[in-house]
Scaffold this motif. Structure first.
Motif, PDB file in Angstrom:
ATOM      1  N   ILE A  20      51.335  35.373  38.438  1.00  0.00           N
ATOM      2  CA  ILE A  20      50.864  33.848  37.382  1.00  0.00           C
ATOM      3  C   ILE A  20      51.190  33.906  36.635  1.00  0.00           C
ATOM      4  O   ILE A  20      51.319  32.633  35.906  1.00  0.00           O
ATOM      5  CB  ILE A  20      49.126  33.705  37.760  1.00  0.00           C
ATOM      6  CG1 ILE A  20      48.043  33.699  38.731  1.00  0.00           C
ATOM      7  CG2 ILE A  20      48.658  32.857  36.951  1.00  0.00           C
ATOM      8  CD1 ILE A  20      47.067  34.130  38.348  1.00  0.00           C
ATOM      9  N   GLY A  65      43.754  36.968  50.056  1.00  0.00           N
ATOM     10  CA  GLY A  65      43.552  37.582  49.164  1.00  0.00           C
ATOM     11  C   GLY A  65      44.591  37.006  47.613  1.00  0.00           C
ATOM     12  O   GLY A  65      43.825  36.811  46.423  1.00  0.00           O
ATOM     13  N   PHE A  66      45.032  36.904  48.066  1.00  0.00           N
ATOM     14  CA  PHE A  66      46.564  36.245  47.165  1.00  0.00           C
ATOM     15  C   PHE A  66      47.175  34.561  47.432  1.00  0.00           C
ATOM     16  O   PHE A  66      46.734  34.283  46.023  1.00  0.00           O
ATOM     17  CB  PHE A  66      48.170  37.073  47.289  1.00  0.00           C
ATOM     18  CG  PHE A  66      49.195  36.820  46.558  1.00  0.00           C
ATOM     19  CD1 PHE A  66      48.789  36.657  44.890  1.00  0.00           C
ATOM     20  CD2 PHE A  66      50.439  36.085  46.889  1.00  0.00           C
ATOM     21  CE1 PHE A  66      49.635  36.134  44.485  1.00  0.00           C
ATOM     22  CE2 PHE A  66      51.458  35.572  46.128  1.00  0.00           C
ATOM     23  CZ  PHE A  66      51.075  35.696  44.565  1.00  0.00           C
ATOM     24  N   LEU A  76      38.221  29.751  40.554  1.00  0.00           N
ATOM     25  CA  LEU A  76      37.122  29.801  41.620  1.00  0.00           C
ATOM     26  C   LEU A  76      35.070  30.242  40.510  1.00  0.00           C
ATOM     27  O   LEU A  76      35.157  30.676  39.886  1.00  0.00           O
ATOM     28  CB  LEU A  76      37.221  31.015  42.076  1.00  0.00           C
ATOM     29  CG  LEU A  76      36.633  32.395  43.463  1.00  0.00           C
ATOM     30  CD1 LEU A  76      36.626  31.433  44.388  1.00  0.00           C
ATOM     31  CD2 LEU A  76      36.072  34.073  42.853  1.00  0.00           C
ATOM     32  N   PHE A 100      38.864  37.807  38.133  1.00  0.00           N
ATOM     33  CA  PHE A 100      39.808  38.717  39.657  1.00  0.00           C
ATOM     34  C   PHE A 100      38.376  39.116  40.060  1.00  0.00           C
ATOM     35  O   PHE A 100      38.024  40.445  40.654  1.00  0.00           O
ATOM     36  CB  PHE A 100      40.785  39.623  38.756  1.00  0.00           C
ATOM     37  CG  PHE A 100      41.859  38.915  38.659  1.00  0.00           C
ATOM     38  CD1 PHE A 100      42.633  38.953  39.679  1.00  0.00           C
ATOM     39  CD2 PHE A 100      42.033  38.642  37.778  1.00  0.00           C
ATOM     40  CE1 PHE A 100      43.851  38.318  39.584  1.00  0.00           C
ATOM     41  CE2 PHE A 100      43.414  37.681  37.655  1.00  0.00           C
ATOM     42  CZ  PHE A 100      44.320  37.703  38.682  1.00  0.00           C
TER      43      PHE A 100
HETATM   44  C1  HEM Z   1      48.208  40.237  44.720  1.00  0.00           C
HETATM   45  C2  HEM Z   1      47.324  39.940  45.172  1.00  0.00           C
HETATM   46  C3  HEM Z   1      46.086  39.525  45.142  1.00  0.00           C
HETATM   47  C4  HEM Z   1      45.389  40.717  46.044  1.00  0.00           C
HETATM   48  C5  HEM Z   1      46.227  41.294  46.948  1.00  0.00           C
HETATM   49  C6  HEM Z   1      45.082  40.236  46.265  1.00  0.00           C
HETATM   50  C7  HEM Z   1      43.008  41.062  46.960  1.00  0.00           C
HETATM   51  C8  HEM Z   1      41.941  41.155  47.127  1.00  0.00           C
HETATM   52  C9  HEM Z   1      41.216  42.166  47.555  1.00  0.00           C
HETATM   53  C10 HEM Z   1      41.362  42.531  49.070  1.00  0.00           C
HETATM   54  C11 HEM Z   1      39.744  41.805  47.294  1.00  0.00           C
HETATM   55  C12 HEM Z   1      38.609  42.042  47.554  1.00  0.00           C
HETATM   56  C13 HEM Z   1      38.937  43.191  47.154  1.00  0.00           C
HETATM   57  C14 HEM Z   1      36.835  43.543  47.664  1.00  0.00           C
HETATM   58  O1  HEM Z   1      36.061  43.779  48.515  1.00  0.00           O
HETATM   59  O2  HEM Z   1      37.151  45.448  47.382  1.00  0.00           O
HETATM   60  C15 HEM Z   1      39.952  40.489  47.133  1.00  0.00           C
HETATM   61  C16 HEM Z   1      38.635  40.445  45.508  1.00  0.00           C
HETATM   62  C17 HEM Z   1      38.788  39.541  44.305  1.00  0.00           C
HETATM   63  N1  HEM Z   1      40.435  38.789  44.498  1.00  0.00           N
HETATM   64 FE1  HEM Z   1      41.991  39.001  44.540  1.00  0.00          FE
HETATM   65  N2  HEM Z   1      43.674  39.763  45.464  1.00  0.00           N
HETATM   66  C18 HEM Z   1      44.877  38.877  45.100  1.00  0.00           C
HETATM   67  C19 HEM Z   1      45.317  38.458  43.958  1.00  0.00           C
HETATM   68  C20 HEM Z   1      44.045  37.625  43.777  1.00  0.00           C
HETATM   69  C21 HEM Z   1      44.264  36.401  42.291  1.00  0.00           C
HETATM   70  C22 HEM Z   1      45.304  35.475  41.989  1.00  0.00           C
HETATM   71  C23 HEM Z   1      43.051  35.774  42.020  1.00  0.00           C
HETATM   72  C24 HEM Z   1      42.229  34.996  41.297  1.00  0.00           C
HETATM   73  C25 HEM Z   1      42.313  34.522  39.862  1.00  0.00           C
HETATM   74  C26 HEM Z   1      41.942  36.555  42.681  1.00  0.00           C
HETATM   75  C27 HEM Z   1      40.870  36.755  42.560  1.00  0.00           C
HETATM   76  C28 HEM Z   1      39.505  37.592  43.359  1.00  0.00           C
HETATM   77  C29 HEM Z   1      38.695  37.837  43.038  1.00  0.00           C
HETATM   78  C30 HEM Z   1      37.965  36.897  42.366  1.00  0.00           C
HETATM   79  C31 HEM Z   1      37.811  38.817  43.595  1.00  0.00           C
HETATM   80  C32 HEM Z   1      36.375  38.805  44.229  1.00  0.00           C
HETATM   81  C33 HEM Z   1      35.622  37.661  45.748  1.00  0.00           C
HETATM   82  C34 HEM Z   1      34.732  38.826  45.866  1.00  0.00           C
HETATM   83  O3  HEM Z   1      33.884  39.677  45.111  1.00  0.00           O
HETATM   84  O4  HEM Z   1      33.548  38.112  46.369  1.00  0.00           O
HETATM   85  N3  HEM Z   1      42.478  37.855  43.011  1.00  0.00           N
HETATM   86  N4  HEM Z   1      41.072  40.758  46.023  1.00  0.00           N
END
Ligand code: HEM
Length: 432
Positions: free
Chosen positions: A389, A259-260, A311, A372
């Protein structure tokens, strides 16, 4: 504050797309794919005005703020099933991002929110500050830094190692696993079997490594209080009926990396370029960066990312025939079983939701909600992810003489796919 440098030039996209698609649908889709990469702002501006919901033979493209919100909020209709066939075989089981409305998603999302709390932000910022400063100190005498390879990637792999507890055999291998799996999950649009095979191989190695790491930690006795996220997960005891076992732990630790890493590196690269393209914005960002309270600097960061989100679209599959934007002039039937591209990058320029969208303004309500994700799959890592970030970019802009280099050497280079590989920046007062 300063107006944005524009690439709002060409126009006439819809006519050119429809003319090409009439001759050959594949040719039309090829045109759209190219514009989505290189001319997304002007393409989206025209679509928002003339065809806010564009149906193509391959997907439906949604560009207005309320319609993007409708797609992302409505998880029963617009599902994440498209990710499942790519991610699940790689990690060997279901992950929360591939499961809609299941108890697995509900439980594990809640649990991982507990594991990644806002209270960790000061500790994460301190770790990032130390790592970034070390990289920058080493680069300053050379008068230049490859922001991707020497700063953003090392910062992110250090966060993986020291905060998540996932160091891999070495940072390079960790980054290669993540890249191979995320390329297949998000950028393998033509179903290339070689990309899928590379993801499976990387996933096997990563999961073997994680199982070994878990066994080693158990043998040593799990880490002391205050340890990394992996250690927190190992200390967590849940009732048997909740089916929480070692496989669920290793898969969720893998999810931290996936994810990260690429999202973090890509977002930092894009937003730093946007800051450096605007001298007046950079000046106020540097002033805000010196402030102990990071709120004003953070507003620069998210506004800069709005001008080039890493994204640009979030992909869903429409589970059943559905009328999107019902009762509005935009009302469109989305067929069952077809992909839907929710263009978050476009929604953040929709003037009906974002006042003066073409101006760089730091007085907007917070944007991370869109960077996010939004709705039932919004990012669980938002608090530490946003802190990484912001802090890495803050340490960078505090360095005197930070500047873009002239192309080609100053361009963001992507060797194979959508993920940045190099981005050379000048530092100090030398030639760079
Ligand atoms: C500590 C760092 C991060 C972790 C552990 C992480 C983990 C995750 C996980 C597990 C999901 C899925 C949640 C679900 O399905 O309910 C998610 C969704 C998402 N994350 Fe992160 N993420 C991190 C950092 C970031 C960063 C830096 C960005 C971009 C700036 C980001 C953008 C997104 C987006 C846009 C989604 C939605 C994806 C979708 O709806 O298809 N994430 N993240």
């Amino acid at each position: 504050m300063g107006d944005a440098p524009q690439h709002l030039t060409a126009g006439g996209y819809l006519d050119r797309y429809e003319t090409a698609a009439e001759r050959d649908p594949l040719q039309g889709l090829g045109l759209l794919a190219g514009w989505l990469r290189a001319e997304w702002r002007s393409l989206f501006a025209e679509l928002r005005a003339r065809r806010p919901i564009l149906r193509t033979p391959a997907f439906t493209l949604v560009t207005r703020f309320p319609d993007v919100a409708e797609v992302l909020q409505n998880g029963d209709v617009f599902t994440v099933s498209g990710y499942a066939s790519r991610l699940e075989p790689a990690v060997g089981g279901p992950v929360m991002l591939t499961r809609d409305g299941t108890s697995l998603n509900w439980r594990e999302k809640g649990l991982m929110q507990v594991m990644l709390p806002p209270e960790d932000v000061p500790r994460v910022r301190a770790l990032v500050a130390r790592t970034a400063d070390r990289a920058l100190d080493a680069a300053v005498p050379r008068g230049r830094i490859d922001a991707v390879g020497e700063l953003f990637r090392p910062v992110c792999t250090t966060v993986c190692a020291e905060y998540f507890g996932l160091s891999g055999p070495d940072p390079g291998t960790l980054a290669r696993w993540s890249r191979a799996i995320m390329t297949d999950a998000t950028a393998n649009l033509v179903d290339d079997p070689a990309i899928h095979a590379a993801s499976l191989a990387a996933g096997r190695q990563m999961m073997d490594h994680l199982r070994g790491e878990l066994d080693g930690r158990r043998a040593e006795g799990t880490a002391a209080p205050g340890g990394d996220v992996f250690a927190r997960l190992l200390r967590t005891v849940l009732p048997d009926e909740l089916a929480w076992d070692d496989d669920r732990i290793t898969i969720n630790v893998a999810g931290l990396l996936l994810g990260f890493l690429e999202n973090g590196v890509g977002s930092m690269t894009h937003l730093v370029r946007q800051l450096l393209l605007r001298p007046e914005v950079l000046r106020t960002a540097v002033l805000a960066a010196s402030d102990r309270d990071t709120a004003e600097f953070d507003r620069h960061v998210w506004e800069a990312l709005r001008f080039d989100p890493f994204l640009k679209v979030i992909i869903r599959v429409c589970a059943r025939e559905y009328v999107l934007a019902a009762g509005t002039p935009r009302e469109t039937l989305v067929p069952a079983g077809t992909p839907v591209l929710a263009a978050v990058a476009s929604a953040m320029f929709d003037e009906t939701a974002v006042p003066e969208p073409d101006r760089f303004r730091t007085d907007r309500p917070p944007h991370p909600g869109w960077h996010f994700g939004h709705g039932p799959h919004a990012c669980v890592g938002v608090h530490p992810g946003a802190a990484v970030i912001s802090e890495a970019v803050r340490r960078l802009v505090l360095r005197p003489g930070l500047r873009l280099l002239d192309p080609p050497e100053g361009a963001v280079v992507r060797d194979r796919d959508v993920f940045p590989d190099r981005f050379w920046l000048g530092l100090g007062d030398g030639e760079g």
